[in-house]
Write a protein that holds these residues in place. Structure first.
Motif, short mmCIF file in Angstrom:
data_model
loop_
_atom_site.label_atom_id
_atom_site.label_comp_id
_atom_site.label_asym_id
_atom_site.label_seq_id
_atom_site.Cartn_x
_atom_site.Cartn_y
_atom_site.Cartn_z
N GLU A 34 0.95 -1.45 -0.03
CA GLU A 34 0.44 0.15 -0.01
C GLU A 34 0.74 1.08 -0.04
N LYS A 35 1.97 1.48 0.92
CA LYS A 35 2.87 2.08 0.79
C LYS A 35 3.58 2.71 -0.59
N LEU A 36 4.16 1.43 -1.41
CA LEU A 36 4.63 1.36 -2.36
C LEU A 36 3.83 2.74 -3.68
N ILE A 37 2.20 1.60 -3.34
CA ILE A 37 1.51 2.30 -4.44
C ILE A 37 1.16 4.10 -3.87
N GLU A 38 0.76 4.04 -2.20
CA GLU A 38 0.19 6.00 -2.19
C GLU A 38 2.02 6.74 -2.78
N LEU A 39 3.11 5.77 -2.85
CA LEU A 39 4.43 7.13 -3.09
C LEU A 39 4.61 7.30 -4.47
N TYR A 40 4.50 5.57 -5.18
CA TYR A 40 4.98 6.09 -6.82
C TYR A 40 3.73 5.71 -7.26
N LYS A 41 2.64 5.76 -7.31
CA LYS A 41 1.28 5.39 -7.83
C LYS A 41 2.20 4.75 -9.79
N PRO A 42 2.56 3.50 -9.78
CA PRO A 42 2.93 3.61 -10.43
C PRO A 42 1.42 3.40 -11.75
N ASP A 43 1.93 2.78 -13.67
CA ASP A 43 0.74 2.55 -14.18
C ASP A 43 0.33 0.77 -14.46
N VAL A 44 0.69 -0.15 -13.55
CA VAL A 44 0.78 -1.12 -13.45
C VAL A 44 1.25 -1.81 -11.77
N CYS A 93 2.00 -5.24 -10.79
CA CYS A 93 1.72 -7.00 -11.34
C CYS A 93 1.44 -8.09 -10.11
N ALA A 94 0.03 -8.59 -9.46
CA ALA A 94 0.80 -9.70 -8.55
C ALA A 94 -0.52 -10.55 -8.65
N GLY A 95 -0.71 -10.77 -6.91
CA GLY A 95 -1.66 -12.20 -7.90
C GLY A 95 -3.43 -11.81 -6.95
N ILE A 96 -4.03 -13.06 -7.08
CA ILE A 96 -5.16 -12.77 -6.94
C ILE A 96 -5.60 -11.94 -4.91
N LYS A 97 -4.64 -12.35 -4.83
CA LYS A 97 -4.52 -12.05 -2.78
C LYS A 97 -4.47 -10.02 -3.17
N GLU A 98 -4.19 -9.57 -3.84
CA GLU A 98 -3.51 -8.56 -4.29
C GLU A 98 -4.39 -7.50 -4.69
N LYS A 99 -5.04 -8.57 -6.00
CA LYS A 99 -5.70 -7.58 -6.90
C LYS A 99 -6.71 -6.83 -6.63
N PHE A 100 -7.99 -6.78 -5.63
CA PHE A 100 -8.87 -6.21 -5.62
C PHE A 100 -8.05 -4.78 -4.50
N CYS A 101 -7.79 -4.90 -3.81
CA CYS A 101 -7.09 -3.98 -2.87
C CYS A 101 -6.30 -2.98 -4.02
N VAL A 102 -5.40 -2.92 -4.78
CA VAL A 102 -4.66 -2.64 -5.75
C VAL A 102 -5.68 -1.46 -6.14
N GLN A 103 -6.90 -2.55 -7.10
CA GLN A 103 -8.02 -1.83 -8.15
C GLN A 103 -8.46 -1.16 -7.04
N LYS A 104 -8.62 -0.93 -5.54
CA LYS A 104 -9.15 0.26 -5.49
C LYS A 104 -8.64 1.36 -5.23
N MET A 105 -7.50 1.13 -5.27
CA MET A 105 -6.89 2.76 -4.88
C MET A 105 -5.99 3.12 -6.09
N GLY A 106 -7.25 2.45 -7.09
CA GLY A 106 -7.21 3.63 -8.41
C GLY A 106 -5.44 3.07 -9.45
N VAL A 107 -5.05 2.36 -9.03
CA VAL A 107 -4.34 1.26 -10.46
C VAL A 107 -4.47 -0.25 -10.73
N PRO A 108 -4.27 -0.11 -11.74
CA PRO A 108 -4.63 -1.10 -12.27
C PRO A 108 -3.13 -2.47 -11.32
N LEU A 109 -4.05 -3.98 -11.74
CA LEU A 109 -3.04 -4.76 -11.03
C LEU A 109 -3.29 -6.24 -12.38
#
Ligand code: CFM
Ligand code: HCA
Length: 533
Positions: A452-462, A464-480
């Motif tokens: 979550e911290k990585l995404i907040e700080l760096y906002k990557p365009d995509v 890549c991970a697995g099913i456990k991460e997918k929807f948490c990341v997408q709710k942060m506005g980043v496609p997984l």
């Protein structure tokens, strides 16, 4: 990095922060820093990892279609590992055995835990045999089986005797808790493959030229089908794939190949090593993820066999395949160039898929494995310096020696030296760090909080991970993008796979829709509450 580390580490208790500090590094491709890897996840931290049983049954043995794989344990373990990994298979004829669509389990109940499950396991084997008459049955131990002490190996011997004939029955002590991750399960599976299957059938079938095995390719989303197509087009004779689209006979016959190619180093390097020791088959590392690296793999095969006819054919195939690849790449590049990615996957894909992102002009800001070892990060040169801890010692280590009757070095020492002088590397893998940019972040066993911290700080365009991460990341506005199941797409290996990947990434990483994404708590008012301590 400083910012990221500060933000993340200060939230952890001191001891935890000290441990995580060793697994979060700033990369230097020239002299890769030492990373902490293959150690226990700290209790309480949400990890991406899975268990030893998943690595043995789900990953390595799961994709073989004609072994009946019985999970000895509660039904959830068998159910979870039942085709969720999307390993595909294609029987050659309609009558060929294929048990992949079944889920075999002893479905242990409380009473089996109390009174022992061996009788239930015997009954399950009898039933499976009566119904299907398979050539082989494998038994996989889950956590409760290890805790109560059922001996799956004794049951395997007993049932082999009871059923008689040629049936091959063998067990795996791959209880989920045995290692620190899936990786222990790979090792246990590899030992089992070597002891029970490899080398049982000496007959050389098909073409006698250019005989190779592909190790560590599991046919997720049809990747192995694409690679089979490419090999066939080049006239390369693929004897066995471990274990995508595989059969018992292919494993039994694998030692008749003349070159082993290791794709997923983490899960299968043990088999390559054992086959070299026993039979004299050299191995090389390959990365047929990305069109350029697929071409590189084919050229290595050409160089190894050194036959002009093969070399010419390979060049012809590459030229032919690259027409469509280049057109697709150019189209995607217009949008993907300059975008950013992060990859936190398993034990090899976080490295290999960087090739495809490079082809798309995208840079990898941060990457890491769930369960890679130091050699998967820093390269095999560090193997002698890796400390063997109690968790690793808990995994059976088998001693393999030269098979006196069948050991046959495929190349002489001089031939190997000449190939090495020509740039070919045997028994080598340089790991993920040398390929990543200086200053990029390398993180082992990423925790959910760190993600979550990585995404907040760096906002990557995509991401890549697995099913456990997918929807948490997408709710942060980043496609997984799932690099395990490919989000039900693929194949992504080889030439056609690269084209699929370019198209899929262009679609998801360049869409503006994600930026519009608002999680409910961002747009609605919630009543805030506080706990009174
Ligand atoms: Fe190898 Fe794999 Fe992987 Fe792996 Fe896996 Fe997988 Fe993976 Mo999921 S064997 S290490 S244990 S390439 S199942 S096919 S996608 S974590 S990166
Ligand atoms: C596993 C299998 C897995 C899980 C993928 C995921 C796979 O580890 O047991 O978490 O999405 O590739 O299916 O790695």
């Amino acid at each position: 990095l400083k910012k990221f580390k500060d933000e993340v580490l200060h939230k952890y208790p001191k001891k935890v922060a000290k441990k995580r500090d060793k697994a979060i590094l700033l990369n230097d491709p020239e002299t890769p820093p030492q990373i902490q890897a293959n150690v226990r996840t700290i209790p309480g931290i949400i990890t991406q990892r899975g268990c030893t049983y998943a690595g043995c049954k789900g990953v390595v043995l799961g994709p073989t279609r004609d072994i009946i794989n019985i999970t000895h344990g509660p039904i959830g373990c068998g159910f979870y590992s039942w085709l969720t990994r999307r390993n595909q298979t294609k029987p050659e004829t309609e009558t060929d055995e294929n048990f992949m669509m079944y889920c075999f389990s002893t479905d242990m109940q409380d009473s089996n835990i109390v009174f022992g499950g061996e009788e239930k396991l015997k009954q399950a084997i009898r039933e499976a045999y009566e119904l299907f008459h398979p050539k082989a049955i494998a038994i996989f131990s889950t956590c409760p089986v290890g805790l109560i002490g059922d001996d799956v190996h004794r049951v395997a011997r007993h049932m082999k005797e009871e059923i008689g004939g040629d049936i091959n029955i063998f067990g795996f002590s791959c209880e989920g808790y045995r290692g620190v991750s899936q990786s222990a399960g790979h090792h246990i599976a590899n030992n089992g493959l070597f002891k029970n299957l490899i080398g049982r059938d000496d007959e050389k079938r098909g073409d006698l030229k250019y005989r190779v095995n592909l190790l560590g390719e599991y046919n997720i989303g049809g990747d192995a089908f694409e690679l089979e197509r490419v090999f066939e087009k080049c006239g390369i004779n693929l004897i066995a794939t471990f274990s995508g689209n595989s059969t018992i006979q292919k494993f039994e016959n694998a030692h008749t190949a003349d070159l082993n190619m290791v794709m997923c180093h983490r899960s299968i390097n043990y088999v390559a090593e054992m086959m070299e020791t026993a039979f004299g088959i050299p191995w090389i590392k390959v990365q047929p993820i990305g069109a350029d690296s697929t071409a590189k793999m084919l050229r290595k095969i050409g160089q190894y066999f050194g036959d002009q006819e093969l070399i010419d054919k390979i060049e012809e195939v590459i030229a032919d395949e690259m027409v469509a690849v280049t057109a697709a790449r150019e189209k995607a590049l217009k949008k993907t160039n300059g975008k950013t990615a992060m990859l936190f996957v398993g034990g090899s894909r976080a490295h290999h898929y960087q090739n495809l992102f490079e082809e798309l002009g995208m840079s990898t800001l941060s990457a890491g494995y769930e369960f890679g070892h130091r050699d998967d990060y820093e390269g095999r040169v560090v193997i002698p310096t890796i400390q063997i801890d109690a968790d690793s010692r808990n995994i059976e280590e088998i001693t393999v020696t030269k098979d006196e009757a069948r050991y046959n070095p495929r190349k002489t020492e001089e031939e190997l030296k000449a190939l090495e002088a020509d740039g070919m590397e045997f028994n080598g893998y340089e790991g993920l760090m040398p390929q990543m940019a200086k200053g990029s972040l390398v993180i082992d066993d990423l925790s959910h909080y760190e993600m979550e911290k990585l995404i907040e700080l760096y906002k990557p365009d995509v991401f890549c991970a697995g099913i456990k991460e997918k929807f948490c990341v997408q709710k942060m506005g980043v496609p997984l993008k799932q690099l395990h199941s490919y989000d039900y797409g693929g194949p992504y290996a080889g030439f056609k796979g690269a084209i699929n990947f370019y198209e899929d990434i262009e679609m998801i990483a360049c869409s503006t829709i994600w930026k519009e994404m608002k999680a409910p708590w961002e747009s609605e008012t919630y009543v805030e509450a506080q706990y009174a301590y």
